[in-house]
Design a protein around this motif. Structure first.
Motif, short mmCIF file in Angstrom:
data_model
loop_
_atom_site.label_atom_id
_atom_site.label_comp_id
_atom_site.label_asym_id
_atom_site.label_seq_id
_atom_site.Cartn_x
_atom_site.Cartn_y
_atom_site.Cartn_z
N ASP A 85 7.73 11.25 9.93
CA ASP A 85 7.50 10.26 9.13
C ASP A 85 8.31 10.37 7.80
O ASP A 85 8.32 9.57 6.93
N TRP A 86 9.07 11.57 7.53
CA TRP A 86 9.54 12.02 6.41
C TRP A 86 10.89 12.48 6.91
O TRP A 86 10.95 13.80 7.33
N GLN A 94 0.79 -1.22 -0.06
CA GLN A 94 -0.06 0.06 -0.11
C GLN A 94 0.74 1.27 0.06
O GLN A 94 2.00 1.19 0.58
N PRO A 95 0.27 2.27 -0.56
CA PRO A 95 1.38 3.64 -0.43
C PRO A 95 1.60 4.15 0.73
O PRO A 95 0.74 4.07 1.85
N PHE A 96 2.94 4.47 1.03
CA PHE A 96 3.54 4.89 2.13
C PHE A 96 3.03 6.59 2.02
O PHE A 96 3.23 7.25 0.99
N GLU A 97 2.30 7.08 3.30
CA GLU A 97 1.69 8.38 3.25
C GLU A 97 2.53 9.08 4.42
O GLU A 97 1.67 9.08 5.47
N ASP A 117 6.33 12.84 -2.40
CA ASP A 117 5.69 13.13 -3.88
C ASP A 117 6.60 13.85 -4.84
O ASP A 117 6.78 13.41 -6.02
N GLY A 175 2.75 11.35 7.19
CA GLY A 175 1.66 12.16 7.94
C GLY A 175 2.24 13.36 8.88
O GLY A 175 1.60 14.15 9.25
N ARG A 203 6.92 3.92 -3.79
CA ARG A 203 5.95 4.48 -2.98
C ARG A 203 5.28 3.72 -1.91
O ARG A 203 4.47 4.05 -1.15
N SER A 204 5.75 2.35 -2.02
CA SER A 204 5.13 1.40 -0.88
C SER A 204 5.49 1.61 0.49
O SER A 204 6.61 2.09 0.75
N ARG A 205 4.64 1.20 1.28
CA ARG A 205 4.81 0.99 2.91
C ARG A 205 6.12 0.12 2.96
O ARG A 205 7.34 0.61 3.85
#
Length: 452
Positions: free
Chosen positions: A24-25, A15-18, A55, A20, A303-305
């Protein structure tokens, strides 16, 4: 039931890593993305991508930057590098051709494309040692570059007509009366399906489909008199198949997408893992649904978790090219850069000679990169890059570089280099009081820096 649970877990992983929040980044996330999808970033790129988020960072990797590290537009850069490569190939010296590619990788505005070009070079492994024609070899690498992030089908078809590949796998002896099965076997075993997903009959029939394809005047030509135009049965389908039909037949096989997904997952995520079918099923499905669009699949992975999980860091051993080019880009040894001719020698001492993979399976990678000899070569490279030794032709002034980016004392300098080279300012264990050059050499030779 167990298979369904495994599939569900795999689906969650991809699933996409988002991100938040700021936590997290982090610089570790940015460094990890560049280590796997390009080469190490400079400090400015690291900070820019940290500010602008996943992104924007991923889009730049997939699309390339507007300008190269030496200030040319992307189009100007590619034109100049193509001319440099042609000139090097015309010399007849493999070292000059290797140097030209290393120069391109150091300055490229599109590091992901060059990394994928290197991936395909290892996937469709072909060596100058047998081809003995640098024009054909550089043409093959340019073919990989043009298709690096495009649909796999056209790349596979083009490889089947590539003169270097035809010579490498003896396809030029593939005649109607005596089909040569080398390419037919490898296109299934190593390029698309893997063992156990085809039969000896499939090999024989695919070889017949490719008969009559020769290299004449350094180009692929079809000789109808030497082509077997009879009916063939491949994967249960029957017809008067020719070489151009084989790619579509291979892509239709259920195992093809899984095979490629496994290769991409090992290259981009974790080379230590045995990727079973369930683990890569979402990537394989992405390949099928997109028409085997490699750019789409690579973007899906990046893009994945799973990719961004801290547990996936340091799961690959850097190849010599990754290690050296990444260090040079990160340390901004750009204008002018090091002697890429000597850098080609250095990479060979570490075990990687571009245009000359050891066999049809390519470089083994992983722990195969590490031996007593190669580790000494890695440590020597680290020392020479920041020393007064003129062997590489360009010395990195480690103290001046740190000051330029705001690290003016020894403590901040150590934190700066740990973040730049390892992706984490808290990981530096260097003792206070060492010179900047010694600190950087120690980091470049550390066990942590050998990992991506």
């Amino acid at each position: 039931m167990r298979a369904r649970r495994a599939a569900n877990r795999a689906g969650d992983d991809w699933q996409p890593f988002e991100p938040g929040s700021a936590g997290d980044w982090t610089p570790s996330h940015v460094a990890h993305l560049h280590r796997r999808a390009g080469f190490l970033p400079s400090w400015e790129v690291l900070q820019r991508d940290l500010r602008e988020g996943l992104d924007a960072s991923l889009a730049r990797l997939l699309d390339g930057e507007a300008t190269s590290l030496d200030g040319l537009t992307s189009a100007e850069f590619e034109r100049d590098q193509d001319a440099l490569t042609r000139q090097a190939a015309g010399s007849g010296q493999v070292r000059l051709v290797q140097a030209a590619w290393l120069h391109r990788m150091i300055h490229t505005p599109h590091p992901l494309r060059e990394r994928m070009t290197l991936f395909w070079h290892n996937h469709f492994a072909t060596s100058q040692a047998k081809v003995n024609n640098l024009g054909l070899m550089t043409g093959q690498i340019q073919l990989f570059r043009e298709h690096a992030l495009g649909p796999f089908g056209p790349l596979l078809t083009a490889v089947g007509r590539d003169p270097a590949m035809l010579i490498w796998l003896d396809a030029t002896t593939n005649r109607k009366a005596h089909p040569n099965e080398n390419y037919a076997r490898e296109v299934m075993e190593l390029f698309t399906l893997g063992r156990g997903h085809y039969t000896e009959i499939d090999i024989r029939e695919v070889a017949r489909a490719f008969t009559g394809r020769f290299v004449q005047g350094d180009v692929c030509r079809d000789v109808p008199a030497q082509h077997d135009s009879g009916s063939k049965t491949i994967f249960g389908k029957t017809g008067p198949f020719v070489g151009e039909d084989v790619g579509a037949l291979l892509l239709e096989q259920p195992g093809c997408a899984t095979f490629l997904a496994r290769k991409l997952a090992g290259f981009l995520v974790d080379e230590t893992r045995t990727w079973d079918d369930a683990a890569v099923a979402p990537v394989a499905e992405r390949l099928r649904s997109s028409g085997y669009d490699i750019r789409d699949a690579v973007g899906f992975i990046l893009r994945s978790r799973l990719f961004h999980s801290p547990a996936m860091r340091e799961k690959r051993i850097k190849s010599p090219v990754e290690l050296t080019v990444g260090a040079i880009r990160a340390l901004e040894a750009i204008g002018p850069t090091v002697s890429t001719l000597e850098l080609a020698n250095t990479c060979e001492r570490m075990g990687q000679s571009l245009y000359q993979p050891p066999n049809v399976a390519g470089w083994p990678g992983g722990e195969g990169w590490l031996s007593t000899t190669s580790l000494v070569a890695r440590a020597n490279f680290a020392a020479v890059l920041v020393s007064d030794d003129a062997k590489l032709g360009r010395r990195v002034d480690a103290e001046a570089l740190a000051r330029r980016h705001g690290a003016s004392d020894s403590e901040s300098r150590r934190a700066y280099y740990a973040e730049l080279l390892l992706g984490d300012s808290g990981r530096s264990s260097l003792a206070a009081g060492e010179t900047a050059a010694a600190e950087v050499a120690a980091l470049l030779a550390s066990a942590e820096f050998q990992l991506a």
